[in-house]
Design a protein around this motif. Structure first.
Motif, PDB file in Angstrom:
ATOM      1  N   PRO A 114       0.837  -1.209   0.000  1.00 53.59           N
ATOM      2  CA  PRO A 114       0.000   0.000   0.000  1.00 53.59           C
ATOM      3  C   PRO A 114       0.870   1.256   0.000  1.00 53.59           C
ATOM      4  CG  PRO A 114      -0.757  -1.579   1.652  1.00 53.59           C
ATOM      5  CD  PRO A 114       0.549  -2.094   1.145  1.00 53.59           C
ATOM      6  N   ARG A 115       0.293   2.351  -0.456  1.00 51.39           N
ATOM      7  CA  ARG A 115       1.068   3.584  -0.611  1.00 51.39           C
ATOM      8  C   ARG A 115       1.727   4.009   0.691  1.00 51.39           C
ATOM      9  NH1 ARG A 115       1.364   8.708   0.214  1.00 51.39           N
ATOM     10  NH2 ARG A 115      -0.448   8.727   1.574  1.00 51.39           N
ATOM     11  N   ALA A 116       1.002   3.903   1.803  1.00 48.86           N
ATOM     12  CA  ALA A 116       1.562   4.325   3.089  1.00 48.86           C
ATOM     13  C   ALA A 116       2.782   3.487   3.454  1.00 48.86           C
ATOM     14  CB  ALA A 116       0.506   4.220   4.187  1.00 48.86           C
ATOM     15  N   ARG A 117       2.749   2.209   3.132  1.00 46.07           N
ATOM     16  CA  ARG A 117       3.885   1.356   3.454  1.00 46.07           C
ATOM     17  C   ARG A 117       5.053   1.602   2.496  1.00 46.07           C
ATOM     18  NH1 ARG A 117       2.582  -4.469   5.628  1.00 46.07           N
ATOM     19  NH2 ARG A 117       1.815  -3.035   7.210  1.00 46.07           N
ATOM     20  N   ARG A 118       4.745   1.919   1.248  1.00 48.74           N
ATOM     21  CA  ARG A 118       5.823   2.217   0.286  1.00 48.74           C
ATOM     22  C   ARG A 118       6.634   3.422   0.752  1.00 48.74           C
ATOM     23  NH1 ARG A 118       1.766   1.513  -3.677  1.00 48.74           N
ATOM     24  NH2 ARG A 118       1.819   3.736  -4.186  1.00 48.74           N
ATOM     25  N   ALA A 119       5.955   4.454   1.232  1.00 51.20           N
ATOM     26  CA  ALA A 119       6.657   5.645   1.716  1.00 51.20           C
ATOM     27  C   ALA A 119       7.525   5.318   2.923  1.00 51.20           C
ATOM     28  CB  ALA A 119       5.655   6.741   2.058  1.00 51.20           C
ATOM     29  N   ALA A 120       7.011   4.439   3.798  1.00 58.39           N
ATOM     30  CA  ALA A 120       7.746   4.085   5.014  1.00 58.39           C
ATOM     31  C   ALA A 120       8.950   3.200   4.709  1.00 58.39           C
ATOM     32  CB  ALA A 120       6.820   3.366   5.995  1.00 58.39           C
ATOM     33  N   VAL A 121       8.967   2.571   3.544  1.00 64.54           N
ATOM     34  CA  VAL A 121      10.115   1.757   3.130  1.00 64.54           C
ATOM     35  C   VAL A 121      11.101   2.586   2.321  1.00 64.54           C
ATOM     36  CG1 VAL A 121      10.825  -0.181   1.671  1.00 64.54           C
ATOM     37  CG2 VAL A 121       8.876  -0.434   3.210  1.00 64.54           C
ATOM     38  N   LEU A 122      10.588   3.399   1.399  1.00 62.95           N
ATOM     39  CA  LEU A 122      11.451   4.162   0.490  1.00 62.95           C
ATOM     40  C   LEU A 122      12.383   5.107   1.235  1.00 62.95           C
ATOM     41  CD1 LEU A 122      12.357   5.316  -2.242  1.00 62.95           C
ATOM     42  CD2 LEU A 122      10.347   6.824  -2.167  1.00 62.95           C
ATOM     43  N   LEU A 123      11.841   5.956   2.095  1.00 65.73           N
ATOM     44  CA  LEU A 123      12.661   7.002   2.703  1.00 65.73           C
ATOM     45  C   LEU A 123      13.710   6.456   3.670  1.00 65.73           C
ATOM     46  CD1 LEU A 123       9.931   9.755   3.104  1.00 65.73           C
ATOM     47  CD2 LEU A 123      11.849   9.733   1.518  1.00 65.73           C
ATOM     48  N   PRO A 124      13.382   5.565   4.610  1.00 63.20           N
ATOM     49  CA  PRO A 124      14.433   5.031   5.487  1.00 63.20           C
ATOM     50  C   PRO A 124      15.481   4.204   4.744  1.00 63.20           C
ATOM     51  CG  PRO A 124      12.269   4.706   6.489  1.00 63.20           C
ATOM     52  CD  PRO A 124      12.026   5.126   5.074  1.00 63.20           C
ATOM     53  N   THR A 125      15.088   3.580   3.623  1.00 66.89           N
ATOM     54  CA  THR A 125      16.065   2.803   2.857  1.00 66.89           C
ATOM     55  C   THR A 125      17.001   3.715   2.080  1.00 66.89           C
ATOM     56  OG1 THR A 125      14.503   0.956   2.618  1.00 66.89           O
ATOM     57  CG2 THR A 125      16.359   1.016   1.096  1.00 66.89           C
ATOM     58  N   ALA A 126      16.448   4.724   1.433  1.00 71.25           N
ATOM     59  CA  ALA A 126      17.257   5.614   0.598  1.00 71.25           C
ATOM     60  C   ALA A 126      18.098   6.576   1.418  1.00 71.25           C
ATOM     61  CB  ALA A 126      16.348   6.400  -0.346  1.00 71.25           C
ATOM     62  N   MET A 127      17.567   7.053   2.541  1.00 71.29           N
ATOM     63  CA  MET A 127      18.245   8.070   3.347  1.00 71.29           C
ATOM     64  C   MET A 127      19.006   7.398   4.481  1.00 71.29           C
ATOM     65  SD  MET A 127      15.079  10.804   3.605  1.00 71.29           S
ATOM     66  CE  MET A 127      16.044  12.011   4.524  1.00 71.29           C
ATOM     67  N   ARG A 128      20.324   7.398   4.379  1.00 72.02           N
ATOM     68  CA  ARG A 128      21.148   6.817   5.441  1.00 72.02           C
ATOM     69  C   ARG A 128      21.720   7.937   6.300  1.00 72.02           C
ATOM     70  NH1 ARG A 128      18.762   2.292   5.215  1.00 72.02           N
ATOM     71  NH2 ARG A 128      20.360   1.300   6.483  1.00 72.02           N
ATOM     72  N   ASP A 129      21.934   7.654   7.543  1.00 70.75           N
ATOM     73  CA  ASP A 129      22.282   8.679   8.528  1.00 70.75           C
ATOM     74  C   ASP A 129      23.718   9.175   8.320  1.00 70.75           C
ATOM     75  OD1 ASP A 129      22.921  10.108  10.937  1.00 70.75           O
ATOM     76  OD2 ASP A 129      21.188   9.144  11.861  1.00 70.75           O
ATOM     77  N   PHE A 130      23.845  10.386   7.777  1.00 67.00           N
ATOM     78  CA  PHE A 130      25.173  10.930   7.519  1.00 67.00           C
ATOM     79  C   PHE A 130      25.943  11.152   8.818  1.00 67.00           C
ATOM     80  CE2 PHE A 130      23.597  15.013   8.875  1.00 67.00           C
ATOM     81  CZ  PHE A 130      24.734  15.708   9.260  1.00 67.00           C
ATOM     82  N   ALA A 131      25.224  11.428   9.912  1.00 64.36           N
ATOM     83  CA  ALA A 131      25.892  11.710  11.191  1.00 64.36           C
ATOM     84  C   ALA A 131      26.602  10.470  11.711  1.00 64.36           C
ATOM     85  CB  ALA A 131      24.874  12.210  12.210  1.00 64.36           C
ATOM     86  N   VAL A 132      25.883   9.334  11.733  1.00 65.97           N
ATOM     87  CA  VAL A 132      26.510   8.096  12.175  1.00 65.97           C
ATOM     88  C   VAL A 132      27.600   7.677  11.191  1.00 65.97           C
ATOM     89  CG1 VAL A 132      26.118   5.664  12.721  1.00 65.97           C
ATOM     90  CG2 VAL A 132      24.419   7.375  13.374  1.00 65.97           C
TER      91      VAL A 132
END
Length: 325
Positions: free
Chosen positions: A258-276
């Motif tokens: 579902p769209r809500a789950r796609r957004a919750a997968v896309l952003l955390p997968t693509a965006m990795r924590d530059f600080a860590v």
């Protein structure tokens, strides 16, 4: 209508620290760009601080503030977010380091390559959880990915870097100890504070403001290590390639959901924590290796903000104009 005599409620009625935290959130993207620009233009103070492990200290403060936004019940969401979380976690743990290794081939120099590789073993970006929520994504799944990927980073960053052939300036055991000290323990300490809530929530706005300020300070410190040369175009290309790989992987892993789950997968997968990632790079390869993460931090935040804007625009287009009754 009778006058009540009470002043009208408005944003000016909120506590000053709450207003400050909200203002920092609203202006995060331009402040990120400004912090990076200041670090590059006037690198001396930042490099002086970095010589005393300021990157790791600032990272610990940032992670503590992040932990203070989560309770232990939130951290337990990693067990209840479902099988998709495990699939996303397993695939990204294998694929993203490989993508970072591929991207690192575009740059020369062990330090810069180490910085790109560090992005490949970093956890999900903290801001990705909030951005996933703004995009209408499942906040529980995004938070679960953040917590689970942080645990994986603490345990496996050293071994994965070793498998990729990275020649670390420190042992895997030392790196593990460093990550436990500046990531795992501050995260747990912050969550313990939020769970106990001894101040009845009055500390949340100050901690939120402190988290944003520490993020900006860390970006300034990291950007100060960047020595601009003619090869920076290749470094930018490498980081964009890695970000594109992460975005493509996130879109693929969300296929059919579902769209809500796609957004919750896309952003955390693509965006990795530059600080860590900066902390890993500085600990494993020296402060110079953290330089690429300043650029990467700007890129991921721009990407996340643009992704949310695109999703909202599509939602408005699908809903269509409201007809008058």
């Amino acid at each position: 209508m009778e006058e009540t005599g009470r002043p009208a409620a408005g944003p000016w009625r909120r506590p000053p620290l709450t207003r400050l935290a909200d203002a920092l959130d609203r202006l995060l993207l331009p402040l990120v760009v400004l912090a990076a620009a200041v670090g590059i233009a006037w690198p001396g103070p930042g490099r002086h601080l970095d010589a005393g492990n300021a990157i790791l200290i600032t990272l610990a403060v940032l992670v503590f503030c992040t932990g203070a936004s989560l309770t232990f019940r939130d951290l337990a969401a990693v067990r209840t977010a479902g099988g998709r979380l495990l699939v996303v976690l397993a695939v990204s743990t294998v694929t993203l380091p490989a993508a970072a290794w591929l991207a690192s081939r575009l740059v020369s120099g062990a330090a810069l390559r180490g910085g790109v590789l560090a992005a490949g073993v970093a956890p999900s970006e903290v801001a990705s959880v909030a951005l996933a929520g703004l995009a209408g994504g499942e906040a529980g799944l995004a938070a679960g990915l953040l917590v689970a990927s942080t645990v994986v980073t603490v345990l496996l960053a050293g071994p994965i870097l070793g498998l990729l052939g990275a020649h670390s300036a420190t042992s895997q055991l030392t790196l593990l100890a460093t990550l436990a000290l500046v990531v795992a323990l501050p995260l747990l300490a912050g969550a313990a504070l939020r769970t106990a809530d001894p101040l009845g929530g009055r500390d949340r706005a100050p901690l939120r403001a402190a988290g944003t300020v520490s993020l900006l300070v860390l970006l300034w410190e990291v950007a100060s290590e960047l020595h601009l040369t003619g090869s920076d175009a290749r470094l930018l290309a490498a980081l964009l390639l890695y970000l594109a790989c992460g975005a493509g992987l996130g879109a693929l892993l969300g296929t059919g959901a579902p769209r809500a789950r796609r957004a919750a997968v896309l952003l955390p997968t693509a965006m990795r924590d530059f600080a860590v990632a900066a902390g890993i790079a500085a600990s494993a390869f020296g402060a110079r290796a953290a330089a690429p993460l300043g650029i990467y931090g700007v890129l991921v935040l721009v990407f996340g903000t643009a992704a949310v804007a695109l999703v909202r625009r599509r939602d408005r287009a699908r809903s269509g104009p409201t007809r008058p009754g």
